[in-house]
Design a protein around this motif. Structure first.
Motif, short mmCIF file in Angstrom:
data_model
loop_
_atom_site.label_atom_id
_atom_site.label_comp_id
_atom_site.label_asym_id
_atom_site.label_seq_id
_atom_site.Cartn_x
_atom_site.Cartn_y
_atom_site.Cartn_z
N MET A 191 0.86 -1.16 0.00
CA MET A 191 0.00 0.00 0.00
C MET A 191 0.90 1.23 0.00
SD MET A 191 -3.26 -1.03 2.38
CE MET A 191 -2.36 -1.07 3.90
N LEU A 192 0.49 2.22 -0.76
CA LEU A 192 1.32 3.41 -0.95
C LEU A 192 0.60 4.67 -0.53
CD1 LEU A 192 2.51 2.54 -4.55
CD2 LEU A 192 3.74 2.12 -2.42
N ARG A 193 1.30 5.54 0.15
CA ARG A 193 0.80 6.89 0.42
C ARG A 193 1.56 7.81 -0.52
NH1 ARG A 193 1.83 7.91 6.06
NH2 ARG A 193 0.15 6.43 6.34
N LEU A 194 0.81 8.69 -1.17
CA LEU A 194 1.41 9.54 -2.20
C LEU A 194 1.27 11.01 -1.86
CD1 LEU A 194 -0.13 7.79 -5.34
CD2 LEU A 194 1.99 7.22 -4.16
N ALA A 195 2.23 11.81 -2.31
CA ALA A 195 2.11 13.26 -2.24
C ALA A 195 1.03 13.65 -3.23
CB ALA A 195 3.43 13.92 -2.58
N ARG A 196 0.08 14.45 -2.83
CA ARG A 196 -1.06 14.81 -3.68
C ARG A 196 -0.62 15.37 -5.03
NH1 ARG A 196 -4.68 11.74 -2.09
NH2 ARG A 196 -5.15 11.90 0.10
N ARG A 197 0.40 16.20 -5.04
CA ARG A 197 0.85 16.83 -6.29
C ARG A 197 1.43 15.82 -7.29
NH1 ARG A 197 4.69 17.51 -2.54
NH2 ARG A 197 6.81 16.94 -3.10
N ASP A 198 1.84 14.65 -6.79
CA ASP A 198 2.49 13.65 -7.65
C ASP A 198 1.62 12.43 -7.93
OD1 ASP A 198 4.93 15.09 -7.81
OD2 ASP A 198 5.49 14.36 -5.82
N MET A 199 0.36 12.45 -7.52
CA MET A 199 -0.48 11.25 -7.65
C MET A 199 -0.58 10.76 -9.10
SD MET A 199 -3.49 11.60 -4.85
CE MET A 199 -3.94 9.87 -4.94
N ASP A 200 -0.87 11.67 -10.02
CA ASP A 200 -1.02 11.25 -11.42
C ASP A 200 0.26 10.68 -11.99
OD1 ASP A 200 -3.69 11.98 -11.44
OD2 ASP A 200 -3.30 13.97 -12.27
N SER A 201 1.39 11.32 -11.71
CA SER A 201 2.66 10.83 -12.27
C SER A 201 3.06 9.49 -11.66
CB SER A 201 3.77 11.87 -12.11
OG SER A 201 4.05 12.10 -10.75
N VAL A 202 2.81 9.30 -10.37
CA VAL A 202 3.13 8.01 -9.75
C VAL A 202 2.27 6.91 -10.35
CG1 VAL A 202 3.08 6.67 -7.60
CG2 VAL A 202 3.96 9.01 -7.57
N GLU A 203 0.99 7.18 -10.54
CA GLU A 203 0.11 6.16 -11.14
C GLU A 203 0.57 5.81 -12.55
OE1 GLU A 203 -4.17 6.34 -10.67
OE2 GLU A 203 -3.90 7.75 -9.02
N ARG A 204 0.98 6.80 -13.33
CA ARG A 204 1.49 6.53 -14.69
C ARG A 204 2.76 5.70 -14.64
NH1 ARG A 204 -0.10 11.84 -15.60
NH2 ARG A 204 2.03 12.55 -15.25
N ASP A 205 3.68 6.07 -13.74
CA ASP A 205 4.94 5.33 -13.62
C ASP A 205 4.69 3.90 -13.19
OD1 ASP A 205 6.28 7.64 -14.33
OD2 ASP A 205 6.91 8.13 -12.28
N LEU A 206 3.78 3.70 -12.25
CA LEU A 206 3.47 2.34 -11.80
C LEU A 206 2.82 1.53 -12.92
CD1 LEU A 206 2.09 3.10 -8.24
CD2 LEU A 206 4.15 1.78 -8.77
N ALA A 207 1.93 2.15 -13.68
CA ALA A 207 1.23 1.44 -14.76
C ALA A 207 2.21 0.94 -15.81
CB ALA A 207 0.18 2.35 -15.39
N ASP A 208 3.34 1.61 -15.98
CA ASP A 208 4.35 1.21 -16.96
C ASP A 208 5.36 0.22 -16.41
OD1 ASP A 208 3.21 2.87 -18.86
OD2 ASP A 208 4.56 4.55 -18.41
N LEU A 209 5.25 -0.14 -15.15
CA LEU A 209 6.23 -0.97 -14.47
C LEU A 209 6.02 -2.44 -14.80
CD1 LEU A 209 8.51 -0.49 -12.40
CD2 LEU A 209 6.83 -0.95 -10.62
N ALA A 210 7.07 -3.08 -15.30
CA ALA A 210 7.01 -4.53 -15.54
C ALA A 210 6.86 -5.23 -14.20
CB ALA A 210 8.28 -5.00 -16.24
N GLY A 211 5.95 -6.16 -14.09
CA GLY A 211 5.70 -6.88 -12.86
C GLY A 211 4.44 -6.43 -12.13
N LEU A 212 3.91 -5.27 -12.51
CA LEU A 212 2.67 -4.80 -11.89
C LEU A 212 1.51 -5.60 -12.46
CD1 LEU A 212 1.47 -2.39 -10.07
CD2 LEU A 212 0.73 -1.50 -12.28
N THR A 213 0.70 -6.19 -11.57
CA THR A 213 -0.44 -6.97 -12.04
C THR A 213 -1.78 -6.31 -11.72
OG1 THR A 213 -0.50 -8.31 -10.02
CG2 THR A 213 0.82 -9.16 -11.87
N ALA A 214 -1.78 -5.37 -10.76
CA ALA A 214 -3.00 -4.65 -10.42
C ALA A 214 -2.63 -3.37 -9.68
CB ALA A 214 -3.92 -5.51 -9.56
N LEU A 215 -3.48 -2.36 -9.87
CA LEU A 215 -3.30 -1.08 -9.20
C LEU A 215 -4.69 -0.58 -8.81
CD1 LEU A 215 -1.24 1.09 -8.38
CD2 LEU A 215 -1.58 2.12 -10.63
N HIS A 216 -4.89 -0.36 -7.51
CA HIS A 216 -6.20 0.03 -7.00
C HIS A 216 -6.10 1.30 -6.19
CE1 HIS A 216 -7.70 -3.97 -8.03
NE2 HIS A 216 -6.60 -4.44 -7.48
N GLN A 217 -6.96 2.28 -6.46
CA GLN A 217 -7.08 3.45 -5.61
C GLN A 217 -7.91 3.07 -4.40
OE1 GLN A 217 -8.73 6.68 -7.84
NE2 GLN A 217 -6.81 7.13 -8.86
#
Length: 81
Positions: free
Chosen positions: A1-27
């Motif tokens: 589980m990740l806590r994110l800086a509000r200003r970086d939420m969109d960029s972190v989600e994009r970076d995670l979505a491009d990560l090899a090995g990621l199988t699911a991402l849930h808000q």
């Protein structure tokens, strides 16, 4: 589980979505913002993947839960951060 800086939420989600090995991402709501589910074939690869995620710009805190392999599974699994 990740806590994110509000200003970086969109960029972190994009970076995670491009990560090899990621199988699911849930808000989620509450103390954490996202649950990232990742998989790797070896424990060392999983550790490296989790370390990469926790060092991402905008990730301010992480709680990691590793799920042990079930009988017959060939990959290590973890709810990551």
């Amino acid at each position: 589980m990740l806590r994110l800086a509000r200003r970086d939420m969109d960029s972190v989600e994009r970076d995670l979505a491009d990560l090899a090995g990621l199988t699911a991402l849930h808000q989620i709501s509450g103390d954490y913002d996202l649950v990232a589910v990742v998989e790797a074939s070896r424990a060392e690869a999983l550790d490296a993947l989790v370390a990469r995620i926790t060092r991402m710009r905008g990730v301010t805190a992480a709680m990691i839960s590793r799920l042990p392999r079930s009988a017959g599974e060939t990959s290590a699994r973890s709810f990551a951060a």
